[in-house]
Design a protein around this motif. Structure first.
Motif, PDB file in Angstrom:
ATOM      1  N   GLU A   1       0.830  -1.206   0.000  1.00  0.00           N
ATOM      2  CA  GLU A   1       0.000   0.000   0.000  1.00  0.00           C
ATOM      3  C   GLU A   1       0.865   1.257   0.000  1.00  0.00           C
ATOM      4  O   GLU A   1       0.575   2.222  -0.704  1.00  0.00           O
ATOM      5  N   VAL A   2       1.922   1.249   0.799  1.00  0.00           N
ATOM      6  CA  VAL A   2       2.838   2.402   0.846  1.00  0.00           C
ATOM      7  C   VAL A   2       3.481   2.629  -0.515  1.00  0.00           C
ATOM      8  O   VAL A   2       3.552   3.753  -1.015  1.00  0.00           O
ATOM      9  N   LEU A   3       3.952   1.544  -1.129  1.00  0.00           N
ATOM     10  CA  LEU A   3       4.613   1.660  -2.435  1.00  0.00           C
ATOM     11  C   LEU A   3       3.649   2.138  -3.518  1.00  0.00           C
ATOM     12  O   LEU A   3       3.987   3.009  -4.322  1.00  0.00           O
ATOM     13  N   ASN A   4       2.444   1.577  -3.531  1.00  0.00           N
ATOM     14  CA  ASN A   4       1.502   1.896  -4.599  1.00  0.00           C
ATOM     15  C   ASN A   4       0.792   3.230  -4.412  1.00  0.00           C
ATOM     16  O   ASN A   4       0.260   3.774  -5.374  1.00  0.00           O
ATOM     17  N   SER A   5       0.772   3.744  -3.200  1.00  0.00           N
ATOM     18  CA  SER A   5       0.093   5.027  -2.980  1.00  0.00           C
ATOM     19  C   SER A   5       1.089   6.162  -2.806  1.00  0.00           C
ATOM     20  O   SER A   5       1.187   7.057  -3.654  1.00  0.00           O
ATOM     21  N   MET A   6       1.881   6.109  -1.741  1.00  0.00           N
ATOM     22  CA  MET A   6       2.771   7.231  -1.426  1.00  0.00           C
ATOM     23  C   MET A   6       3.945   7.327  -2.397  1.00  0.00           C
ATOM     24  O   MET A   6       4.194   8.377  -2.991  1.00  0.00           O
ATOM     25  N   VAL A   7       4.680   6.224  -2.573  1.00  0.00           N
ATOM     26  CA  VAL A   7       5.856   6.258  -3.445  1.00  0.00           C
ATOM     27  C   VAL A   7       5.444   6.474  -4.893  1.00  0.00           C
ATOM     28  O   VAL A   7       5.989   7.326  -5.595  1.00  0.00           O
ATOM     29  N   PHE A   8       4.439   5.702  -5.348  1.00  0.00           N
ATOM     30  CA  PHE A   8       4.016   5.862  -6.726  1.00  0.00           C
ATOM     31  C   PHE A   8       3.371   7.216  -6.968  1.00  0.00           C
ATOM     32  O   PHE A   8       3.414   7.745  -8.079  1.00  0.00           O
ATOM     33  N   GLY A   9       2.774   7.798  -5.936  1.00  0.00           N
ATOM     34  CA  GLY A   9       2.223   9.149  -6.079  1.00  0.00           C
ATOM     35  C   GLY A   9       3.306  10.151  -6.447  1.00  0.00           C
ATOM     36  O   GLY A   9       3.119  11.004  -7.319  1.00  0.00           O
ATOM     37  N   LEU A  10       4.455  10.059  -5.761  1.00  0.00           N
ATOM     38  CA  LEU A  10       5.590  10.920  -6.090  1.00  0.00           C
ATOM     39  C   LEU A  10       6.100  10.643  -7.499  1.00  0.00           C
ATOM     40  O   LEU A  10       6.355  11.558  -8.284  1.00  0.00           O
ATOM     41  N   GLU A  11       6.266   9.357  -7.814  1.00  0.00           N
ATOM     42  CA  GLU A  11       6.770   8.986  -9.133  1.00  0.00           C
ATOM     43  C   GLU A  11       5.825   9.473 -10.235  1.00  0.00           C
ATOM     44  O   GLU A  11       6.256  10.000 -11.254  1.00  0.00           O
ATOM     45  N   ASN A  12       4.541   9.300 -10.005  1.00  0.00           N
ATOM     46  CA  ASN A  12       3.547   9.678 -11.009  1.00  0.00           C
ATOM     47  C   ASN A  12       3.560  11.182 -11.256  1.00  0.00           C
ATOM     48  O   ASN A  12       3.415  11.640 -12.401  1.00  0.00           O
ATOM     49  N   PHE A  13       3.739  11.969 -10.184  1.00  0.00           N
ATOM     50  CA  PHE A  13       3.787  13.427 -10.317  1.00  0.00           C
ATOM     51  C   PHE A  13       4.951  13.852 -11.204  1.00  0.00           C
ATOM     52  O   PHE A  13       4.817  14.711 -12.067  1.00  0.00           O
ATOM     53  N   TRP A  14       6.117  13.231 -10.995  1.00  0.00           N
ATOM     54  CA  TRP A  14       7.294  13.575 -11.791  1.00  0.00           C
ATOM     55  C   TRP A  14       7.205  12.992 -13.195  1.00  0.00           C
ATOM     56  O   TRP A  14       7.493  13.681 -14.182  1.00  0.00           O
ATOM     57  N   CYS A  15       6.828  11.719 -13.316  1.00  0.00           N
ATOM     58  CA  CYS A  15       6.795  11.068 -14.630  1.00  0.00           C
ATOM     59  C   CYS A  15       5.751  11.690 -15.543  1.00  0.00           C
ATOM     60  O   CYS A  15       5.881  11.616 -16.769  1.00  0.00           O
ATOM     61  N   GLY A  16       4.712  12.284 -14.965  1.00  0.00           N
ATOM     62  CA  GLY A  16       3.697  12.934 -15.778  1.00  0.00           C
ATOM     63  C   GLY A  16       4.191  14.201 -16.438  1.00  0.00           C
ATOM     64  O   GLY A  16       3.533  14.734 -17.344  1.00  0.00           O
ATOM     65  N   ARG A  17       5.338  14.692 -16.009  1.00  0.00           N
ATOM     66  CA  ARG A  17       5.852  15.961 -16.521  1.00  0.00           C
ATOM     67  C   ARG A  17       7.268  15.861 -17.078  1.00  0.00           C
ATOM     68  O   ARG A  17       7.662  16.669 -17.920  1.00  0.00           O
TER      69      ARG A  17
END
Length: 207
Positions: free
Chosen positions: A136-152
């Motif tokens: 849950e930590v990896l898929n929500s918190m960590v991936f949230g950060l990754e998704n924010f950067w990878c989206g841009r």
């Protein structure tokens, strides 16, 4: 902000003021987010002076404002700074947490996302979390950060490797100087539930 938008649109439509070379096709003059404002214009004295006049008419705080230049020679740059009364700043800087630079970003400019994930891994390392909680930590918190950067931005390959290593440390647990035995490869862990994995996002593929 609405008045500023109208004035800048009118200025570009009716006067001898030119868009920034990279903003012509979009017709882009400025970006606004909350109390942050970025104005783009061609690097010549008439264009910059007109923009400065509009900002001053709306009581913009020039003490909290900076000018950034790209492709402008030092003599013209100094003339512009003297005319508008702004201080010059240099790239790179961060806007909404992301690095802004006129050329290709270096790996060191991605340090903020690496440091945030490092902090998250260290904070979780002192807690007794089940594998389900770690997923849950990896898929929500960590991936949230990754998704924010990878989206841009496209993350460099070596940055992806570092972040993946941190994700592994969070999932398997980590102690300095000790090698952790694992029961499943990371590629398998990142596979879907139907294939026997834990459906953790694979950063390299997602990026």
């Amino acid at each position: 902000m609405e008045m500023l938008s109208r004035l800048l649109r009118t200025m570009c439509a009716t006067q001898d003021v030119f868009y920034h070379p990279k903003c012509v096709k979009l017709g882009l003059t400025h970006l606004i987010f909350a109390d942050d404002l970025m104005v783009f214009t061609r690097g010549d004295l008439p264009s910059v002076q007109k923009v400065a006049e509009i900002l001053k008419s709306l009581n913009a705080n020039f003490e909290k404002s900076e000018a950034y230049f790209g492709g402008v020679n030092s003599v013209l740059k100094q003339h512009i700074l003297n005319a508008i009364g702004l201080k010059k700043e240099s790239f790179h800087f961060r806007y909404l947490g992301l690095p802004i630079h006129p050329s290709r970003l270096t790996s060191t400019m991605y340090d903020p996302i690496v440091q945030k994930i490092q902090h998250l891994v260290r904070s979780c390392a002192v807690k007794f979390l089940s594998y389900a909680s770690k997923i849950e930590v990896l898929n929500s918190m960590v991936f949230g950060l990754e998704n924010f950067w990878c989206g841009r931005l496209l993350l460099p390959h070596n940055v992806c490797i570092i972040i993946t290593k941190l994700c592994k440390q969070l999932f398997w647990g980590y102690q300095e100087g000790q090698r952790k035995l694992v029961f499943k490869s990371w590629a398998s862990i990142c596979s879907p539930w139907s294939e026997g994995g834990f459906q953790i996002k694979n950063l390299a593929i997602w990026n």
